[in-house]
Design a protein around this motif. Structure first.
Motif: not given
Length: 89
Positions: A2-6, A11-14
């Motif tokens: 789950w990347p950070g959204n700033g 954000s949505k999982s990748v």
């Protein structure tokens, strides 16, 4: 992953890899001295340490897994960090 959204959230999982279902512990670091982050995991069934090498492409691009220690490792958990002053990150 789950990347950070700033904005302090995620954000949505990748998907960043495949065939990792047999891995328990995971750690990231620069293990092969090429300046790209790598991932090392411990296998559930055999206790092998497996490494996925990072690349210049970054993100979800990982090299093929390789066994870096095998034969029923007695490890129960993993940790990574800079442990000596050799100049490598």
């Amino acid at each position: 992953m789950w990347p950070g959204n700033g904005a302090g959230g995620f954000s949505k999982s990748v998907q960043i890899g495949k065939k990792w279902g047999n891995l328990t512990e995971l750690v990231a670091g620069r293990f092969n001295r090429d300046d790209y982050d790598d991932i090392v995991g411990l296998t559930k069934d055999t206790g092998d340490l497996r490494m996925f090498t990072g690349s210049a492409a970054g993100g979800a691009v990982w090299g093929p897994q390789s066994t870096i220690a095998g034969g029923g490792s007695a490890l129960g958990s993993l940790a990574a960090g800079k442990l000596n002053p050799d100049g490598y990150r």
